[in-house]
Design a protein around this motif. Structure first.
Motif, short mmCIF file in Angstrom:
data_model
loop_
_atom_site.label_atom_id
_atom_site.label_comp_id
_atom_site.label_asym_id
_atom_site.label_seq_id
_atom_site.Cartn_x
_atom_site.Cartn_y
_atom_site.Cartn_z
N ALA A 149 2.63 -47.21 14.22
CA ALA A 149 3.09 -46.67 12.94
C ALA A 149 2.53 -47.45 11.75
N ARG A 150 1.57 -48.34 12.01
CA ARG A 150 1.06 -49.16 10.92
C ARG A 150 0.15 -48.35 10.01
N PRO A 151 -0.03 -48.78 8.76
CA PRO A 151 -0.96 -48.08 7.87
C PRO A 151 -2.39 -48.16 8.42
N GLY A 152 -3.18 -47.17 8.15
CA GLY A 152 -4.56 -47.18 8.62
C GLY A 152 -5.39 -48.22 7.91
N GLY A 153 -6.28 -48.86 8.64
CA GLY A 153 -7.16 -49.86 8.07
C GLY A 153 -8.49 -49.25 7.65
N PRO A 154 -9.44 -50.09 7.23
CA PRO A 154 -10.75 -49.59 6.79
C PRO A 154 -11.44 -48.85 7.93
N LEU A 155 -12.17 -47.80 7.57
CA LEU A 155 -12.87 -46.98 8.56
C LEU A 155 -14.35 -47.33 8.52
N HIS A 156 -14.73 -48.33 9.30
CA HIS A 156 -16.12 -48.77 9.33
C HIS A 156 -16.94 -47.90 10.28
N ALA A 157 -18.25 -47.90 10.06
CA ALA A 157 -19.14 -47.13 10.92
C ALA A 157 -19.11 -47.69 12.33
N ALA A 158 -19.06 -46.79 13.31
CA ALA A 158 -19.04 -47.21 14.72
C ALA A 158 -20.39 -47.79 15.12
N LEU A 159 -20.36 -48.73 16.04
CA LEU A 159 -21.60 -49.29 16.59
C LEU A 159 -22.09 -48.39 17.72
N PRO A 160 -23.36 -48.09 17.77
CA PRO A 160 -23.86 -47.12 18.75
C PRO A 160 -23.70 -47.53 20.20
N ASP A 161 -23.57 -48.84 20.46
CA ASP A 161 -23.48 -49.31 21.85
C ASP A 161 -22.06 -49.67 22.25
N GLU A 162 -21.05 -49.20 21.51
CA GLU A 162 -19.66 -49.49 21.84
C GLU A 162 -18.84 -48.21 21.92
N PRO A 163 -19.07 -47.39 22.95
CA PRO A 163 -18.32 -46.14 23.05
C PRO A 163 -16.82 -46.36 23.23
N ASP A 164 -16.42 -47.51 23.78
CA ASP A 164 -15.00 -47.75 24.00
C ASP A 164 -14.26 -48.07 22.71
N PHE A 165 -14.99 -48.26 21.61
CA PHE A 165 -14.35 -48.53 20.32
C PHE A 165 -14.88 -47.57 19.25
#
Length: 325
Positions: A149-165
């Motif tokens: 239920a926490r407020p959303g944090g910054p939405l940074h660009a995903a790293l191409p080699d980290e599908p799990d994140f």
């Protein structure tokens, strides 16, 4: 319930395991003749998928040898990395684990379970520990942490080699559609922003194609005021079982479970996922079994049998877990 500050689904930092083991907590619940018993294994999280894949008899013996836990002693959802319910009364297996790093590994798990748990109803716990708690008649909110239920944090660009994140975000506007890929540990990281999340998506996160199936995805239809999400892990905050989402008043909500195809279809060409490689999941599972092999090289009959199941799999026939909900 063991108190403690909530923490996110994060891998240990480099070197963190040296001299300081990190617990991989797992819970196990066995239901029989209308009663249930809870068990706990401090190091069970990473290996739960393999243990359960050995089938009901072997897994039952494994769980019976674990530490029994008082029925009222639970933990927060973010402290439990894996769990399984073996309900003999209903012949139902309910499970989740954080330790399936790719979509292909998830496909392999369900393909194996279809063979090693014949006649059982196998389901994924999309609300994680909340689903386990609800299955035994307890209030699922009791294990819900503040993290969901926490407020959303910054939405940074995903790293191409980290599908799990990686979380895929697609948006339908009146004049078109956009697709983004942001870094996140859970789809709750996006949903927590509410409808205003569309104003927080930056040009740097724009994508048109992902070379992998991400951890989850959110689709926002602004004109229709509808939001939908899927995950190959689990939701935080009971989203899978919810009729509506807190923080999205007046919006319709749909849980797509693990059906990433639904997001691709809803994006109408704005986002494409690379075709999954089911054979990669079989290879990853073989490597996982090798990692768990004792130092002397010996292996139990159950593990040997599990290798035979893997060898006999036809990767092209594997099904997603949402086909089993």
């Amino acid at each position: 319930m063991a108190p403690g500050p909530p923490h996110a689904r994060c891998p240990p930092a480099a070197g963190a395991l040296v001299g300081r083991p990190v617990a991989e907590r797992a819970r196990y619940v066995v239901v029989r003749d209308g009663a249930w018993q809870q068990h706990y294994f401090r190091w069970g999280g990473r290996r739960l998928a393999v243990d359960v894949a050995e089938g009901p008899e072997q897994f039952g013996r494994f769980v019976a040898g674990l530490e029994p836990v008082d029925p009222g002693n639970w933990m927060y959802d973010v402290d439990c990395e894996a769990a399984a319910v073996v309900d003999h009364d209903r012949r139902l297996l309910l499970l989740f684990t954080w330790h399936l790093e790719t979509h292909a590994e998830r496909l392999t798990l369900f393909a194996v379970l279809a063979r090693t748990w014949p006649g059982w109803d196998v389901r994924w716990a999309y609300d994680g520990l909340e689903d386990v708690f609800a299955h035994v008649g307890e209030e699922p909110e009791s294990v819900r942490s503040e993290l969901g239920a926490r407020p959303g944090g910054p939405l940074h660009a995903a790293l191409p080699d980290e599908p799990d994140f990686t979380i895929a975000v697609t948006v339908t506007y009146r004049d078109g559609r956009q697709a983004h890929a942001v870094t996140g540990e859970n789809v709750a990281d996006v949903l927590a922003h509410g409808p205003g999340v569309v104003r927080r998506l930056l040009p740097a996160t724009r994508v048109s194609r992902l070379s992998h199936i991400p951890y989850g995805g959110v689709h926002i239809d602004v004109p229709a005021r509808r939001v939908a999400a899927w995950t190959r892990g689990n939701f935080l905050g009971g989203a899978a079982a919810a009729g509506r989402l807190p923080g999205w008043p007046g919006w319709g909500w749909t849980c797509w479970y693990d059906a990433h195809e639904r997001q691709r279809e809803a994006s109408a060409g704005a986002l494409a996922f690379a075709a999954p490689d089911p054979a990669a999941g079989v290879r990853a599972w073989t490597e996982r079994l090798d990692e768990l092999r004792p130092a002397d090289g010996t292996e139990s009959e159950a593990r040997t049998a599990l290798r035979s199941v893997l060898d006999a799999l036809d990767p092209t026939s594997m099904e997603c877990a949402h086909d089993r909900t």
